[in-house]
Write a protein that holds these residues in place. Structure first.
Motif, PDB file in Angstrom:
ATOM      1  N   ASP A  79       0.861  -1.185   0.000  1.00  0.00           N
ATOM      2  CA  ASP A  79       0.000   0.000   0.000  1.00  0.00           C
ATOM      3  C   ASP A  79       0.898   1.236   0.000  1.00  0.00           C
ATOM      4  O   ASP A  79       1.795   1.353   0.848  1.00  0.00           O
ATOM      5  N   GLU A  80       0.660   2.154  -0.939  1.00  0.00           N
ATOM      6  CA  GLU A  80       1.478   3.376  -1.023  1.00  0.00           C
ATOM      7  C   GLU A  80       1.538   4.105   0.328  1.00  0.00           C
ATOM      8  O   GLU A  80       2.555   4.673   0.701  1.00  0.00           O
ATOM      9  N   LEU A  81       0.431   4.068   1.071  1.00  0.00           N
ATOM     10  CA  LEU A  81       0.399   4.783   2.358  1.00  0.00           C
ATOM     11  C   LEU A  81       1.177   4.043   3.445  1.00  0.00           C
ATOM     12  O   LEU A  81       1.349   4.558   4.548  1.00  0.00           O
ATOM     13  N   ASP A  82       1.628   2.823   3.153  1.00  0.00           N
ATOM     14  CA  ASP A  82       2.525   2.118   4.076  1.00  0.00           C
ATOM     15  C   ASP A  82       3.953   2.152   3.564  1.00  0.00           C
ATOM     16  O   ASP A  82       4.782   1.295   3.910  1.00  0.00           O
ATOM     17  N   GLY A  83       4.245   3.113   2.732  1.00  0.00           N
ATOM     18  CA  GLY A  83       5.604   3.347   2.255  1.00  0.00           C
ATOM     19  C   GLY A  83       6.003   4.771   2.612  1.00  0.00           C
ATOM     20  O   GLY A  83       5.149   5.590   2.990  1.00  0.00           O
ATOM     21  N   PRO A  84       7.273   5.120   2.469  1.00  0.00           N
ATOM     22  CA  PRO A  84       7.742   6.455   2.885  1.00  0.00           C
ATOM     23  C   PRO A  84       7.091   7.597   2.135  1.00  0.00           C
ATOM     24  O   PRO A  84       6.682   8.591   2.738  1.00  0.00           O
ATOM     25  N   ARG A  85       6.936   7.449   0.814  1.00  0.00           N
ATOM     26  CA  ARG A  85       6.369   8.559   0.049  1.00  0.00           C
ATOM     27  C   ARG A  85       4.929   8.837   0.480  1.00  0.00           C
ATOM     28  O   ARG A  85       4.535   9.984   0.661  1.00  0.00           O
ATOM     29  N   GLY A  86       4.162   7.771   0.703  1.00  0.00           N
ATOM     30  CA  GLY A  86       2.775   7.947   1.136  1.00  0.00           C
ATOM     31  C   GLY A  86       2.706   8.555   2.530  1.00  0.00           C
ATOM     32  O   GLY A  86       1.863   9.422   2.808  1.00  0.00           O
ATOM     33  N   ARG A  87       3.592   8.108   3.408  1.00  0.00           N
ATOM     34  CA  ARG A  87       3.583   8.659   4.770  1.00  0.00           C
ATOM     35  C   ARG A  87       4.007  10.125   4.766  1.00  0.00           C
ATOM     36  O   ARG A  87       3.479  10.938   5.534  1.00  0.00           O
ATOM     37  N   ILE A  88       4.957  10.455   3.907  1.00  0.00           N
ATOM     38  CA  ILE A  88       5.368  11.866   3.791  1.00  0.00           C
ATOM     39  C   ILE A  88       4.177  12.708   3.340  1.00  0.00           C
ATOM     40  O   ILE A  88       3.917  13.796   3.870  1.00  0.00           O
TER      41      ILE A  88
END
Ligand code: SF4
Ligand code: SF4
Length: 413
Positions: A43-52
């Motif tokens: 999930d993009e939101l469980d990666g650094p870019r998504g969290r940023i």
């Protein structure tokens, strides 16, 4: 990245810092390739870019939801993304700031708050942690598997602390859980340094580095631990201690940040900067004295440890301290037989209190790490951080310990 921080944060030190970090991110997504949670969950939101992106929204004043908190909670703070990022984005610092705001905004439920408070109370306090650990270890054979995995087996006894006194002195951080979970580690460091003509000093009153509190969003409590350690070390620094030696890379990463985190405290800023400058991982001290260490070998050029070693590189060592590959190279130079470890950049799932707060994900990371570490049939696992050591030991019968203990044995004098 363009930013437009909200009024509540933009003119604060944290706001300015977060803004500078956000602006460095060019959204390229390279960091996803090495992010353990993105790899596992996809999930993009469980990666650094998504969290940023989520933190940017929070800092720009958009509504904060439980979903935002969930994705930030799932982050291991392993900092693999920082190692990969070509733009030098200091993701972990942004995460500290972002998590704190999210917690202030939406808080936590009763059980979660209690659990976090209990962790912050017990872990940094050896007078509580040690008897509770003993109790858990006594009950371990009778515990169900899920609970058993949270209690590391009893630790090996420490060899005697050297009695010699040398002109050269260094401080060592005892830390909070390490004296209970692995008393042999600092004793081994003291024994090796004693052979090199260096006395290792344990400052009374020093203790937890502050990382547990900081990563559980108790910033003021964390800063109080930092100030306490600085006060405990300062008289020894004034008397000429050359370094503050760390045998847990997780704590080393924290102490390296004291100067930054206390920069706005006029009473402690200079001392904190000096403490951070004096901090050295034990591998740096051994590396600087490598020829002397080799001279301690009966063969004069190569130590002869017997085990085939898999080295588990803690995230705090390779991504936090940016010492990727250095301990492995040092051990190889000293004569250790190291087997290759695939995916060595990935976290073992220990990650401070992550193994307790995110048990399912943590166990999946642990299983993957044990598979990688044992893929070349080693006879022992060495590491450089007490959290990883204890976590790994719950899932393998191979001995897991700090590499300085193996070096102490290999020196044989
Ligand atoms: S953090 Fe770094 S690697 Fe990740 S998207 Fe931003 S610039 Fe790219
Ligand atoms: S710190 Fe680790 S888990 Fe968190 S976003 Fe970065 S790589 Fe992923």
């Amino acid at each position: 990245m363009q930013t437009n921080l909200a009024d509540f944060i933009k003119d604060t030190p944290e706001g300015r810092e977060a803004d500078a970090i956000l602006r460095k991110c060019v959204h390229c997504g390279f960091c996803a390739a090495t992010c353990p949670t993105y790899q596992l969950l996809g999930d993009e939101l469980d990666g650094p870019r998504g969290r940023i992106y989520l933190m940017k929204q929070v800092l720009e004043g958009k509504p904060v939801t439980a979903k935002t908190q969930l994705h930030l909670d799932r982050c291991l703070t392993c900092r693999a993304c920082e190692t990969t990022c070509p733009s030098g984005v200091h993701y972990s610092r942004l995460l500290d700031i972002g998590r704190h705001i999210v917690e202030e905004r939406i808080g936590r439920g009763g059980f979660e708050s209690l659990q976090r408070k209990a962790l912050r109370t017990v872990i940094p306090n050896p007078a509580l942690f040690k008897p509770l650990l003993k109790l858990g270890q006594l009950a371990r054979p009778f515990l169900p598997a899920a609970l058993k995995s949270k209690v590391p087996p009893s630790a090996a006894a420490a060899k005697p602390w050297p009695q010699g006194s040398h002109a050269r002195t260094m401080l060592v951080l005892e830390g909070c859980v390490q004296p209970s979970l692995s008393p042999a580690t600092n004793a081994a460091a003291a024994r090796v340094l004693d052979r090199l003509g260096i006395t290792l000093i344990r400052a009374s009153n020093a203790g937890c580095c502050g990382a547990v509190s900081l990563h559980l969003n108790a910033q003021d409590e964390a800063l109080a631990y930092m100030r306490r350690n600085i006060d405990a070390w300062w008289p020894h620094i004034e008397q000429g201690a050359e370094a503050i030696v760390m045998t847990a890379s997780g704590c080393a990463t924290m102490v390296a940040d004291y100067g930054h985190l206390l920069a706005h405290d006029p009473a402690y800023a200079d001392k904190a900067a000096r403490v951070s400058a004096l901090m050295q991982d034990i591998s740096e001290v051994i590396g600087a004295n490598k020829e002397k260490v080799l001279a301690l070998s009966p063969h004069a050029s190569r130590l002869t440890p017997h085990a085939r070693i898999a080295f588990q590189a803690p995230c705090s060592l390779q991504h936090g301290l940016k010492m990727k590959g250095q301990v492995e190279a040092l051990l190889a130079d000293l004569g250790f037989d190291l087997v290759p470890v695939p995916d060595s950049h990935l976290c073992c799932g220990s990650a401070g209190t992550y193994s307790i707060l995110q048990p399912e994900l943590s166990q999946r990371f642990l299983a993957n790490k044990i598979r990688a570490l044992t893929s070349e049939s080693p006879t022992a696992i060495l590491t450089a951080n007490i959290g990883c050591q204890s976590h790994l030991q719950t899932a393998t019968k191979l001995p897991v310990r700090h590499w300085i203990e193996a070096l102490d044995e290999a020196c044989r004098t």
